[in-house]
Scaffold this motif. Structure first.
Motif, PDB file in Angstrom:
ATOM      1  N   PHE B  89      -5.074   1.706  -6.291  1.00  0.00           N
ATOM      2  CA  PHE B  89      -4.444   0.714  -5.754  1.00  0.00           C
ATOM      3  C   PHE B  89      -4.384   1.045  -4.471  1.00  0.00           C
ATOM      4  N   SER B  90      -4.327   0.295  -3.274  1.00  0.00           N
ATOM      5  CA  SER B  90      -4.111   0.566  -1.959  1.00  0.00           C
ATOM      6  C   SER B  90      -2.627   1.249  -1.662  1.00  0.00           C
ATOM      7  N   GLN B  91      -2.891   2.474  -1.137  1.00  0.00           N
ATOM      8  CA  GLN B  91      -1.620   3.077  -0.993  1.00  0.00           C
ATOM      9  C   GLN B  91      -0.654   2.505   0.020  1.00  0.00           C
ATOM     10  N   PHE B  92      -1.031   1.810   0.674  1.00  0.00           N
ATOM     11  CA  PHE B  92      -0.131   1.218   1.727  1.00  0.00           C
ATOM     12  C   PHE B  92       0.721  -0.310   1.718  1.00  0.00           C
ATOM     13  N   GLU B  93       0.337  -0.637   0.261  1.00  0.00           N
ATOM     14  CA  GLU B  93       1.031  -1.832  -0.115  1.00  0.00           C
ATOM     15  C   GLU B  93       2.076  -1.668  -0.832  1.00  0.00           C
TER      16      GLU B  93
END
Ligand SMILES: Nc1ncnc2c1ncn2[C@@H]1O[C@H](COP(=O)(O)OP(=O)(O)O)[C@@H](O)[C@H]1O
Ligand SMILES: [Mg+2]
Lengths: 259, 303
Positions: B89-93
């Motif tokens: 998954f996108s780490q920044f979300e």
């Protein structure tokens, strides 16, 4: 089970995600073009411009406005898609898309709509900035202007997508913008009319695709162009068609995304 | 009865030339809790990647509830949830956004997704972390987020690729009970692992995969019945060139000075010592090692 997959919701989700991404990092995405373009307007428009005199019958700053808007739209659409799609690959969150029932064309369209949103928003911001320096600016042909704005951001979003598909490192996503895209735009009539060039350079310039984009846009905003508008529009449509086909081919083949 | 998953002669050769899958076939019944067990590099992740359209197959067939992934892929995907081995998954979300977005990719509108996501996050103990950026989660919570994402469209078949690798014991047990519960509620589950214990705790049926081939496909009870053995590691005084063959004691030479033995629990280890010394093999020391047994077991079933 009554589960029917809804393409429109999937597309909406991806597009909103793409827009949220560049809005979240607005300091990196929205502010720099506004600042840079203000500097261009101050230096080339207000300070040096009056000494240059007129270009194609317009004040120099007025002539430059469509060029600078295009410069911003092109680089921002391209960068949005190349960096977003590459980081989705890099973080493996591409798997979230691949595992889902979304067809490839929806994935492509979602990223392109993200790039177009940023391109159009930046175009609007730069236009507003230009009005600060040249409040009497009026758009001659709003319909053509908006059409070219949209086509240009679609075109360069697609190019950014292809760049990201082949990119294997963060270097790969800056090489093309820095060494190919930017020089071509600068030499593509952003700052001057090719009529001021010697014959040979004018002929060479005609092979630069950016020239057609910049001039068609200038035709929309100012009503002058160095190239034939129907021809230029035809070329833009043709390129969009070819690039869309290439993107879908690469996605279907899984290049760079499926082992 | 329909199969939840049916794989026929699946082959995969990676671009570099690695032949990861050499024609595997197996099927999993609807409602089953199935373990795919095998050592590292056996081809488990490749198999799952192909089922989930993350990896392209070289040849073979994959059907999910009778739907061929080469046919109506959309329908097949709606029935499948996959928890990949690696974080994706996108780490920044934020946690909540990640799961709601994943639901959207399955065509579930946000208003419909929100209550579902809430109940899944609560069930997985992630609810009070819903607004934190994913990169700040600990390893165990990241794993749970992966599970939440895979469940958001209520798949009928859930596949988990080594979900408990690197997860502490407490969380591992929690995950086991969670998985048991959703299996009881009707979700077919396939789990890969290289821990025999995990397969034993959870699964009814088991496939063992090694070197790109299925070596056995059987019920867990049958397997455990035949597994009434203990593993021993002997350090030898002088090197051997090959494992001796002794009736009733499968042996494997790991290196010239290390011999591994599978000893049936109702047989005496002393008799093995005697048989070894009859053959002039002197043992310096001995260890009981369960995880070596697993590898040896795979060797045994291969024959
Ligand atoms: N992307 C890849 N490119 C080349 N070889 C790969 C790739 N992924 C896996 N392999 C190889 O395929 C084999 C099976 O790997 P994998 O399916 O990951 O096994 P497992 O999950 O059982 O550990 C291994 O030999 C591995 O090195
Ligand atoms: Mg694996």
């Amino acid at each position: 089970m009554n589960k029917n997959f809804s393409v429109s919701i999937a597309l909406w989700t991806l597009t909103v995600k793409e827009i949220r991404r560049f809005l979240r990092i607005w300091i990196q995405t929205l502010v720099p073009p506004a600042v840079t373009m203000s500097l261009y307007f101050v230096i080339f428009g207000s300070l040096i411009g009056p000494r240059i005199g007129s270009m194609d019958g317009f004040d120099y700053i007025q002539f430059m406005i469509p060029g600078l808007i295009m410069l911003s739209v092109i680089t921002n659409s391209y960068n949005n898609v190349v960096s977003s799609f590459y980081s989705v690959k890099f973080q493996k969150s591409i798997e979230e898309l691949l595992i889902s029932p979304m067809p490839n064309w929806v994935i492509l369209l979602g990223f392109v709509l993200g790039g177009v949103s940023r391109g159009v928003l930046i175009g609007f911001i730069v236009f507003c900035v230009s009005l600060i320096f040249y409040p009497e600016f009026t758009v001659v042909n709003p319909a053509l202007t908006i059409l070219v704005l949209l086509l240009t951001s679609i075109l360069f979003s697609l190019m950014g997508f292809i760049n990201a598909v082949f990119a294997d490192s963060f270097d790969d996503i800056s090489i093309i913008p820095t060494f190919i895209l930017t020089p071509l735009i600068y030499l593509g009539g952003v700052f001057y009319s090719i009529n001021i060039l010697p014959d040979m350079w004018r002929t060479i310039s005609m092979a630069n695709p950016m020239l057609y984009v910049v001039n068609t846009f200038r035709e929309g905003m100012l009503g002058v162009s160095d190239v034939s508008i129907p021809f230029a529009l035809g070329m833009i449509f043709a390129f969009i068609g070819i690039l869309t086909g290439s993107c879908l081919y690469l996605l279907n083949k899984g290049t760079g995304i499926r082992q | 009865m329909a199969f939840a998953l049916e794989i026929t002669d699946l082959k995969k050769t990676y671009p570099g030339g690695v032949e990861a899958l050499k024609g595997i076939s197996f099927s999993v019944n609807e409602g089953d809790f199935y373990a795919l067990l095998g050592p590292n590099g056996a081809g488990k992740s490749s198999t799952i990647g192909i089922i989930g359209s993350l990896v392209t197959k070289s040849s073979g067939k994959v059907k999910i509830f009778d739907t061929d992934i080469d046919g109506n892929v959309e329908q097949a995907k709606m029935m499948l949830g996959v928890v990949s081995q690696e974080i994706n998954f996108s780490q920044f979300e934020k946690v909540m956004d990640i799961v709601v977005t994943q639901a959207g990719f399955y065509g579930i509108p946000k208003s419909e997704a929100l209550p579902k996501v809430e109940s899944i996050l609560k069930r997985l103990g992630l609810w009070d972390k819903k607004d934190v950026q994913a990169r700040t989660l600990s390893g165990g919570y990241k794993r749970r987020l992966m599970i939440a994402k895979a469940l958001v469209h209520e798949p009928k078949l859930l596949i988990l690729d080594e979900p408990t690798a690197g997860v502490d014991i407490e969380l591992r047990r929690e995950m086991w009970s969670f998985l048991k519960e959703i299996n009881e509620n009707g979700t077919t589950i396939i789990l890969t692992t290289h821990y025999l214990e995990e397969a034993e705790q959870l699964c009814r049926n088991i496939g063992i995969i090694d070197d790109g081939k299925i070596v056995t496909n059987t019920g867990m009870k049958d397997l455990l019945g035949s597994l009434n053995v203990q593993g021993f590691v002997f350090d030898l005084e002088s090197p051997l060139s090959e494992a001796p063959s002794i009736e009733g004691f499968p042996l494997k030479l790991e290196d010239p000075l290390t011999l591994i033995a599978a000893v049936n629990k109702d047989r005496s280890i002393n008799s093995l010592f005697e048989l070894l010394s009859d053959r002039g093999i002197k043992v310096k020391s001995m260890r009981n090692e369960a995880n070596r047994l697993e590898e040896l077991f795979i060797e045994m079933v291969k024959k």
